[in-house]
Write a protein that holds these residues in place. Structure first.
Motif, PDB file in Angstrom:
ATOM      1  N   VAL A  13       0.842  -1.196   0.000  1.00  0.00           N
ATOM      2  CA  VAL A  13       0.000   0.000   0.000  1.00  0.00           C
ATOM      3  C   VAL A  13       0.881   1.251   0.000  1.00  0.00           C
ATOM      4  CG1 VAL A  13      -1.744   1.295   1.292  1.00  0.00           C
ATOM      5  CG2 VAL A  13      -1.932  -1.181   1.100  1.00  0.00           C
ATOM      6  N   GLY A  14       1.985   1.201   0.736  1.00  0.00           N
ATOM      7  CA  GLY A  14       2.909   2.329   0.790  1.00  0.00           C
ATOM      8  C   GLY A  14       3.562   2.616  -0.551  1.00  0.00           C
ATOM      9  N   GLN A  68      11.083  -3.461  13.396  1.00  0.00           N
ATOM     10  CA  GLN A  68      10.805  -3.841  14.777  1.00  0.00           C
ATOM     11  C   GLN A  68      10.495  -5.335  14.878  1.00  0.00           C
ATOM     12  OE1 GLN A  68       7.683  -1.585  16.729  1.00  0.00           O
ATOM     13  NE2 GLN A  68       7.158  -3.332  18.001  1.00  0.00           N
ATOM     14  N   ASN A  69       9.624  -5.831  14.022  1.00  0.00           N
ATOM     15  CA  ASN A  69       9.221  -7.234  14.098  1.00  0.00           C
ATOM     16  C   ASN A  69      10.370  -8.182  13.789  1.00  0.00           C
ATOM     17  OD1 ASN A  69       6.692  -6.467  14.874  1.00  0.00           O
ATOM     18  ND2 ASN A  69       5.722  -6.880  12.917  1.00  0.00           N
ATOM     19  N   LEU A  70      11.209  -7.838  12.836  1.00  0.00           N
ATOM     20  CA  LEU A  70      12.369  -8.684  12.544  1.00  0.00           C
ATOM     21  C   LEU A  70      13.293  -8.785  13.755  1.00  0.00           C
ATOM     22  CD1 LEU A  70      13.268  -7.645   8.892  1.00  0.00           C
ATOM     23  CD2 LEU A  70      12.553  -9.918   9.669  1.00  0.00           C
ATOM     24  N   LEU A  71      13.529  -7.665  14.416  1.00  0.00           N
ATOM     25  CA  LEU A  71      14.415  -7.674  15.583  1.00  0.00           C
ATOM     26  C   LEU A  71      13.784  -8.383  16.777  1.00  0.00           C
ATOM     27  CD1 LEU A  71      15.965  -4.119  15.237  1.00  0.00           C
ATOM     28  CD2 LEU A  71      17.011  -6.329  14.686  1.00  0.00           C
ATOM     29  N   VAL A  72      12.478  -8.241  16.959  1.00  0.00           N
ATOM     30  CA  VAL A  72      11.793  -8.969  18.040  1.00  0.00           C
ATOM     31  C   VAL A  72      11.848 -10.468  17.748  1.00  0.00           C
ATOM     32  CG1 VAL A  72       9.542  -9.406  19.114  1.00  0.00           C
ATOM     33  CG2 VAL A  72      10.340  -7.060  18.792  1.00  0.00           C
ATOM     34  N   ALA A  98      13.003   3.163  10.138  1.00  0.00           N
ATOM     35  CA  ALA A  98      13.775   1.984  10.534  1.00  0.00           C
ATOM     36  C   ALA A  98      14.455   2.207  11.884  1.00  0.00           C
ATOM     37  CB  ALA A  98      14.805   1.647   9.462  1.00  0.00           C
ATOM     38  N   SER A  99      14.973   3.413  12.108  1.00  0.00           N
ATOM     39  CA  SER A  99      15.619   3.729  13.391  1.00  0.00           C
ATOM     40  C   SER A  99      14.634   3.619  14.547  1.00  0.00           C
ATOM     41  CB  SER A  99      16.196   5.148  13.357  1.00  0.00           C
ATOM     42  OG  SER A  99      17.119   5.280  12.335  1.00  0.00           O
ATOM     43  N   VAL A 112       5.247   3.360   8.036  1.00  0.00           N
ATOM     44  CA  VAL A 112       4.818   2.389   9.059  1.00  0.00           C
ATOM     45  C   VAL A 112       5.337   1.000   8.710  1.00  0.00           C
ATOM     46  CG1 VAL A 112       2.824   1.292  10.164  1.00  0.00           C
ATOM     47  CG2 VAL A 112       2.809   3.756   9.756  1.00  0.00           C
ATOM     48  N   ALA A 113       5.298   0.631   7.425  1.00  0.00           N
ATOM     49  CA  ALA A 113       5.775  -0.692   7.005  1.00  0.00           C
ATOM     50  C   ALA A 113       7.244  -0.887   7.335  1.00  0.00           C
ATOM     51  CB  ALA A 113       5.540  -0.879   5.509  1.00  0.00           C
ATOM     52  N   VAL A 114       8.072   0.100   7.035  1.00  0.00           N
ATOM     53  CA  VAL A 114       9.515  -0.002   7.304  1.00  0.00           C
ATOM     54  C   VAL A 114       9.771  -0.069   8.810  1.00  0.00           C
ATOM     55  CG1 VAL A 114      11.724   1.233   7.154  1.00  0.00           C
ATOM     56  CG2 VAL A 114      10.242   1.053   5.141  1.00  0.00           C
TER      57      VAL A 114
END
Length: 163
Positions: free
Chosen positions: A45-46, A150-154, A79-80, A143-145
């Motif tokens: 969507v982005g 965040q989700n990859l790091l979690v 991303a930061s 929001v996607a980035v």
């Protein structure tokens, strides 16, 4: 005259982030792929939003380098914030050895700060472009980035848990 496009964009931004934050502060399992579905969909969507934003911006004049640089910088900022938020999410093993996650008050605060930064950058991008709503249209990509990072790091932290 009031710019209803920017007002609508702001309302949408607040609603999207509110839904994301609401989901973040609930205890839920860390899934192998599920945590990447929402960022992927938001990314599509982005990308469409950015394409429409560019089309609107170049309708009256060529797009200069500054709004493009600001757009790329805004995605780096997203991303930061994703990296920072990932550090605030609690990750633990539940009673059946499932891996659980839950955002904290700091996670929520960073989401709100991220929204504020995006709004500021979006307004700057739109002003630099001189026409259209490229900055506002980049919300979903932003929001996607951030959420994807965040989700990859979690997920990485979850995989490193003992047991």
């Amino acid at each position: 005259m009031r710019n209803t496009n920017n007002t609508t964009g702001l309302v949408i931004a607040v609603l999207v982030v509110a839904l994301v934050v609401r989901r973040q502060v609930r205890t839920r399992p860390v899934r192998r792929y599920g945590s990447l579905v929402a960022p992927a969909l938001l990314g599509v969507v982005g990308a469409v939003g950015i394409a429409f934003g560019i089309a609107a911006a170049v309708k009256d004049r060529p797009l200069t380098l500054l709004p493009v640089v600001l757009l790329v910088a805004s995605l780096a900022v997203a991303a930061s914030f994703g990296v920072a938020r990932a550090r605030t999410v609690r990750v633990w093993r539940g009673p059946r050895s499932e891996v659980l996650r839950k955002g904290t008050a700091a996670t929520t605060g960073l989401w709100l700060a991220s929204l504020g930064v995006h709004i500021g950058l979006a307004l700057w991008i739109d002003r630099a472009a001189g026409a259209g709503l490229l900055g506002t249209a980049s919300l979903y990509a932003y929001v996607a980035v951030g959420l994807g990072t965040q989700n990859l790091l979690v997920r990485r932290r979850a995989a490193a848990l003992p047991g």
